[in-house]
Design an enzyme around this catalytic site. Structure first.
Site, PDB file in Angstrom:
ATOM      1  N   GLN A 175       2.586  -5.574 -15.238  1.00  0.00           N
ATOM      2  CA  GLN A 175       2.359  -5.357 -13.802  1.00  0.00           C
ATOM      3  C   GLN A 175       2.402  -6.732 -13.155  1.00  0.00           C
ATOM      4  O   GLN A 175       1.487  -7.531 -13.341  1.00  0.00           O
ATOM      5  CB  GLN A 175       1.012  -4.662 -13.589  1.00  0.00           C
ATOM      6  CG  GLN A 175       0.509  -4.703 -12.153  1.00  0.00           C
ATOM      7  CD  GLN A 175       1.480  -4.117 -11.144  1.00  0.00           C
ATOM      8  OE1 GLN A 175       2.114  -3.095 -11.397  1.00  0.00           O
ATOM      9  NE2 GLN A 175       1.640  -4.779 -10.011  1.00  0.00           N
ATOM     10  N   GLY A 310       1.359   3.702  -8.296  1.00  0.00           N
ATOM     11  CA  GLY A 310       2.739   3.495  -8.689  1.00  0.00           C
ATOM     12  C   GLY A 310       3.114   2.056  -8.414  1.00  0.00           C
ATOM     13  O   GLY A 310       2.450   1.377  -7.628  1.00  0.00           O
ATOM     14  N   GLU A 312       6.699  -0.111  -7.609  1.00  0.00           N
ATOM     15  CA  GLU A 312       8.080   0.148  -7.233  1.00  0.00           C
ATOM     16  C   GLU A 312       9.077  -0.729  -7.987  1.00  0.00           C
ATOM     17  O   GLU A 312      10.000  -1.277  -7.382  1.00  0.00           O
ATOM     18  CB  GLU A 312       8.215  -0.039  -5.725  1.00  0.00           C
ATOM     19  CG  GLU A 312       7.938  -1.472  -5.204  1.00  0.00           C
ATOM     20  CD  GLU A 312       6.485  -1.749  -4.832  1.00  0.00           C
ATOM     21  OE1 GLU A 312       5.587  -1.045  -5.337  1.00  0.00           O
ATOM     22  OE2 GLU A 312       6.247  -2.676  -4.045  1.00  0.00           O
ATOM     23  N   HIS A 336       6.666   7.420  -1.805  1.00  0.00           N
ATOM     24  CA  HIS A 336       6.253   6.058  -1.472  1.00  0.00           C
ATOM     25  C   HIS A 336       7.014   5.029  -2.318  1.00  0.00           C
ATOM     26  O   HIS A 336       7.622   4.100  -1.778  1.00  0.00           O
ATOM     27  CB  HIS A 336       4.738   5.924  -1.683  1.00  0.00           C
ATOM     28  CG  HIS A 336       4.200   4.567  -1.358  1.00  0.00           C
ATOM     29  ND1 HIS A 336       3.676   4.256  -0.127  1.00  0.00           N
ATOM     30  CD2 HIS A 336       4.138   3.421  -2.084  1.00  0.00           C
ATOM     31  CE1 HIS A 336       3.303   2.985  -0.118  1.00  0.00           C
ATOM     32  NE2 HIS A 336       3.575   2.459  -1.301  1.00  0.00           N
ATOM     33  N   GLU A 337       6.976   5.209  -3.622  1.00  0.00           N
ATOM     34  CA  GLU A 337       7.627   4.208  -4.492  1.00  0.00           C
ATOM     35  C   GLU A 337       9.133   4.183  -4.255  1.00  0.00           C
ATOM     36  O   GLU A 337       9.760   3.126  -4.274  1.00  0.00           O
ATOM     37  CB  GLU A 337       7.314   4.482  -5.966  1.00  0.00           C
ATOM     38  CG  GLU A 337       5.821   4.560  -6.304  1.00  0.00           C
ATOM     39  CD  GLU A 337       4.982   3.416  -5.753  1.00  0.00           C
ATOM     40  OE1 GLU A 337       5.520   2.302  -5.594  1.00  0.00           O
ATOM     41  OE2 GLU A 337       3.791   3.643  -5.458  1.00  0.00           O
ATOM     42  N   HIS A 340      10.071   2.187  -1.233  1.00  0.00           N
ATOM     43  CA  HIS A 340      10.058   0.747  -1.504  1.00  0.00           C
ATOM     44  C   HIS A 340      11.438   0.225  -1.931  1.00  0.00           C
ATOM     45  O   HIS A 340      11.675  -0.984  -1.877  1.00  0.00           O
ATOM     46  CB  HIS A 340       9.065   0.425  -2.613  1.00  0.00           C
ATOM     47  CG  HIS A 340       7.672   0.122  -2.143  1.00  0.00           C
ATOM     48  ND1 HIS A 340       7.400  -0.826  -1.184  1.00  0.00           N
ATOM     49  CD2 HIS A 340       6.471   0.629  -2.533  1.00  0.00           C
ATOM     50  CE1 HIS A 340       6.075  -0.888  -1.013  1.00  0.00           C
ATOM     51  NE2 HIS A 340       5.501  -0.011  -1.802  1.00  0.00           N
ATOM     52  N   GLU A 359       4.253  -2.723   2.756  1.00  0.00           N
ATOM     53  CA  GLU A 359       3.500  -1.472   2.621  1.00  0.00           C
ATOM     54  C   GLU A 359       3.456  -0.623   3.886  1.00  0.00           C
ATOM     55  O   GLU A 359       3.523   0.594   3.816  1.00  0.00           O
ATOM     56  CB  GLU A 359       2.087  -1.772   2.125  1.00  0.00           C
ATOM     57  CG  GLU A 359       2.056  -2.416   0.742  1.00  0.00           C
ATOM     58  CD  GLU A 359       2.718  -1.568  -0.343  1.00  0.00           C
ATOM     59  OE1 GLU A 359       2.925  -0.363  -0.122  1.00  0.00           O
ATOM     60  OE2 GLU A 359       3.036  -2.132  -1.408  1.00  0.00           O
ATOM     61  N   ASP A 414      -4.469 -10.490  -3.801  1.00  0.00           N
ATOM     62  CA  ASP A 414      -4.962  -9.114  -3.897  1.00  0.00           C
ATOM     63  C   ASP A 414      -5.961  -8.782  -2.792  1.00  0.00           C
ATOM     64  O   ASP A 414      -6.191  -7.610  -2.501  1.00  0.00           O
ATOM     65  CB  ASP A 414      -5.629  -8.873  -5.259  1.00  0.00           C
ATOM     66  CG  ASP A 414      -4.611  -8.446  -6.309  1.00  0.00           C
ATOM     67  OD1 ASP A 414      -3.398  -8.486  -6.008  1.00  0.00           O
ATOM     68  OD2 ASP A 414      -5.036  -8.085  -7.419  1.00  0.00           O
ATOM     69  N   TYR A 422      -1.211  -0.981   4.614  1.00  0.00           N
ATOM     70  CA  TYR A 422      -0.550   0.313   4.435  1.00  0.00           C
ATOM     71  C   TYR A 422      -0.632   1.162   5.709  1.00  0.00           C
ATOM     72  O   TYR A 422       0.383   1.541   6.292  1.00  0.00           O
ATOM     73  CB  TYR A 422      -1.211   1.085   3.288  1.00  0.00           C
ATOM     74  CG  TYR A 422      -0.975   0.495   1.920  1.00  0.00           C
ATOM     75  CD1 TYR A 422      -0.088   1.101   1.032  1.00  0.00           C
ATOM     76  CD2 TYR A 422      -1.628  -0.656   1.500  1.00  0.00           C
ATOM     77  CE1 TYR A 422       0.132   0.580  -0.237  1.00  0.00           C
ATOM     78  CE2 TYR A 422      -1.417  -1.188   0.228  1.00  0.00           C
ATOM     79  CZ  TYR A 422      -0.537  -0.568  -0.631  1.00  0.00           C
ATOM     80  OH  TYR A 422      -0.317  -1.087  -1.879  1.00  0.00           O
ATOM     81  N   ARG A 603      -6.996   3.890 -13.166  1.00  0.00           N
ATOM     82  CA  ARG A 603      -6.396   3.607 -11.860  1.00  0.00           C
ATOM     83  C   ARG A 603      -7.452   2.977 -10.953  1.00  0.00           C
ATOM     84  O   ARG A 603      -8.498   3.581 -10.682  1.00  0.00           O
ATOM     85  CB  ARG A 603      -5.864   4.911 -11.265  1.00  0.00           C
ATOM     86  CG  ARG A 603      -5.059   4.721 -10.016  1.00  0.00           C
ATOM     87  CD  ARG A 603      -4.440   6.040  -9.589  1.00  0.00           C
ATOM     88  NE  ARG A 603      -3.799   5.924  -8.294  1.00  0.00           N
ATOM     89  CZ  ARG A 603      -3.320   6.952  -7.606  1.00  0.00           C
ATOM     90  NH1 ARG A 603      -3.401   8.169  -8.121  1.00  0.00           N
ATOM     91  NH2 ARG A 603      -2.753   6.772  -6.432  1.00  0.00           N
TER      92      ARG A 603
END
Ligand SMILES: [Zn+2]
Length: 651
Positions: A175, A310, A312, A336-337, A340, A359, A414, A422, A603
């Site tokens: 990630q 998710g 992208e 959503h993904e 992207h 976003e 972050d 978003y 998650r």
């Protein structure tokens, strides 16, 4: 009309960002001819406070990885060959690394090059400076870094067989967003510095390797006893956070000729059935905003510890298994993904302070896909749920963090990952759409993706683009849109009109009936509701509720849990919403459900708020949270543990 954003924009940006001395180097050229040539060139990079790179001096163009995955030592080791270009006379390049073991750096002929790593920043890692003979004009060179990752590389999660669905083989996945790619790839890790890449990955032969790129070896190539090599290439330049890998016992099922699903074999049929609408989504997205530029669109459904909903990654979205609800009710995540692939992957936030460009645009686009496929009512319900989330976020955050353009100086990128980027971002675009009309807005947005494809985008370049191509000097429109207020001011500007979903009117009435008027749960028409209506119901809170004051009795909670069958609920969004209510009321009978939920998926969207709520409940919650976190933490990704450690403490 083609209008390119060149030197002037870049220099304006330097000022806007506080004018680093060595801001985007086009302006630092002394040669006038070079400057005017550069003025016609597209924006090629943007200086980024979350990277040590100095692309104005020397810049990575291409990354070629040759790595071996060793599950015994939990390391990737081998080489990264970087093709670089540099200003004439440049004799060094600065890369980003974090927690890597660098063994040596050589030139293309194999001669060793001098290098040094600087002091360690806990978030950004270290600069890796490589020195070489001065560059000649127009030269391109290759340097080769031999290195290994560490077992605790923040981008990589190494799962034991027990942490997978199949239980027999280990698994590893990456990630990269926001600044984690540098923990496994030594490169210039800034979203404004796009690079093409290729890879050869050697892994145990009973596993498969998949990456966010075109696969060149359908069944792998022999690479020594018990080992197989897999090759990939990405010919579109991408920001490094989109370089992604997974290695595990995975299988593939096609949906149509260009879409499909990867997952562990035991989950494959269910995952494919859940995600079958993906093929139509790609068609719909193309009709809205132009061709899908990446070839295939596949989804990798990961083991439950995947920290995000998710990610992208180009050609291969990484997704949490918590979207598998059994009834396709959570597929807006795929929309959503997929969106992207335009907003984020094609036109990319140049720095993490511009994250809303990734976003906000994507939430807007996602909702347009959902509207086209499932109708306006479902789209409005989703908008309305998003607005509900945003309202809580706006109430919780310091005002400065509710601006779209963020100041992340000295902070982890972050910190910008909130509903503001978003949902406020999407609300802004919906406000523009409502003001100018959908037809005109769509023409502009499609053009925005075309004009800026494969380029970094800043908030200031976005404003320049929309003012040129949509506002076009209309002073009345400019003042109606309130764009500067949306971007640079906290909260919601006065031209914001919240979404109204008629479908939620009876839901809200039922919620008031149960929660406020204390009617029995049997009066809730739960069975006839969609997932979105159920989410709305469980998100209901008394007006002006503050702190952790109880607003339900144990008898009401028991009635709700039993009548709605919440112990058996399989939809992760609903389980989460119920557990938030239960924890806030210290409802002991729900603790087994809570323990099961938090030890079977990682998650962050679910894990972090639940541990935060437990912690807020004092001794009751803390005595549950501490042992539960100690048990669950080994199954979580570093992205999740990094957030939860800050709340519960490291066990
Ligand atoms: Zn997103």
């Amino acid at each position: 009309m083609i209008r390119r954003l060149g030197l002037i924009s870049t220099l304006a940006l330097a000022t806007a960002l506080g004018g680093c001395a060595a801001m985007p180097g086009l302006g630092s050229r002394s040669d006038t001819a070079a400057v005017s040539a550069a003025a016609l060139a597209p924006v090629d990079y943007v200086r980024d406070i979350h990277s040590f790179a100095r692309p104005e001096i020397a810049r990575v163009r291409h990354v070629a990885l040759d790595l071996t995955a060793d599950f015994a030592t939990k390391t990737l080791s081998g080489t990264a060959a970087l093709d670089i270009t540099a200003e004439p006379g440049a004799d060094e390049i600065v890369l980003d690394v974090r927690n890597l073991d660098i063994q040596d750096v050589r030139d293309a002929a194999g001669a060793p090059l001098q290098y040094e790593t600087g002091s360690v920043d806990p978030i950004l890692g270290q600069p890796l400076t490589v020195r070489f003979p001065a560059f000649a004009p127009g030269e391109q060179r290759r340097i080769v870094i031999r290195y290994a990752t560490r077992p605790d590389a923040a981008a990589l999660q190494w799962l034991t067989p027990a942490q997978t669905a199949g239980g027999r083989q280990p698994y590893m996945f990456s990630q990269g967003q926001a600044v984690l790619t540098r923990t496994w790839v030594p490169t210039q890790d800034s979203p404004g510095i796009r690079q093409t890449w290729d890879a050869r990955i050697v892994a145990p032969s009973d596993l498969k390797v998949v990456m966010s790129a075109e696969g060149l070896t359908a069944s792998g190539e022999p690479a020594g006893p018990g080992m197989t090599a897999w090759r990939f290439r990405m010919t579109n330049p991408v920001p490094p956070y989109l370089i992604a890998i997974a290695v595990g016992d995975v299988a593939f099922a096609a949906i149509d000729e260009r879409t499909g699903v990867w997952s562990e074999p035991s989950m494959l049929a269910g995952a494919r059935a859940e995600l079958v609408s993906t093929a139509q989504m790609v068609d719909v997205a193309e009709r809205l905003y132009g061709p899908y530029r990446w070839g295939r669109y596949d989804i990798l459904v990961l083991p439950p510890s995947f920290p995000f909903g998710g990610m992208e990654n180009p050609r291969l979205t990484f997704a949490t298994p918590t979207i598998i609800a059994g009834d396709q009710s959570l597929v807006s995540l795929v929309a959503h993904e997929l969106a992207h692939s335009w907003s984020g992957n094609l036109v990319t936030n140049a720095t993490w302070a511009d994250f809303w460009l990734n976003e906000g645009f994507t939430v807007y686009f996602e909702n347009r896909i959902m509207e086209a496929l499932y109708g306006q009512e479902r789209a409005l319900m989703l908008q309305s749920l998003g607005w509900g989330d945003l309202q809580s976020t706006l109430a919780d955050l310091p005002p400065a963090d509710t601006r779209l353009k963020l100041d992340l100086t000295g902070r982890d990128p972050d910190d910008g990952l909130t509903d503001v980027a978003y949902e406020k971002g999407a609300a802004f675009l919906r406000t523009i759409e409502r003001t100018v009309g959908r037809e005109r807005f769509d023409v502009w947005l499609k053009g925005y993706f075309e004009r800026n494809a494969f380029r970094p985008m800043t908030t200031e370049l976005f404003l320049e683009d929309i003012r040129t191509d949509l506002v076009a000097g209309d002073a009345a429109l400019e003042s109606q849109l309130m764009m500067d207020a949306w971007i640079y001011q906290p909260g919601m500007p006065s031209n914001w009109q919240p979404p109204v979903s008629n479908a939620f009117v009876p839901v809200d009435a039922a919620a008031r009936g149960f929660f406020a008027d204390k009617r029995p749960a049997s009066t809730i028409p739960w069975a006839g509701w969609s997932t979105q209506e159920r989410q709305r119901f469980l998100a209901w809170r008394p007006e002006g509720r503050t702190g952790t004051a109880d607003w339900l009795t144990d008898a009401q909670l028991a009635d709700l849990e039993a009548t709605l069958n919440l112990r058996q609920e399989g939809n992760a969004e609903l389980v989460f919403a119920w557990l938030q209510i239960a924890v806030q009321h210290r409802f002991q009978p729900a603790v087994p459900t809570l323990e099961h939920f938090l030890t079977t998926m990682g998650r962050r969207k679910f894990v972090l708020p639940l541990f935060t709520s437990l912690w807020a409940e004092g001794d009751w919650g803390r005595s549950i949270a501490t042992p539960l976190y100690a048990r669950a933490r080994p199954g979580y990704h570093p992205v999740t543990t990094g957030s939860v450690d800050a709340v519960v403490g490291r066990p």
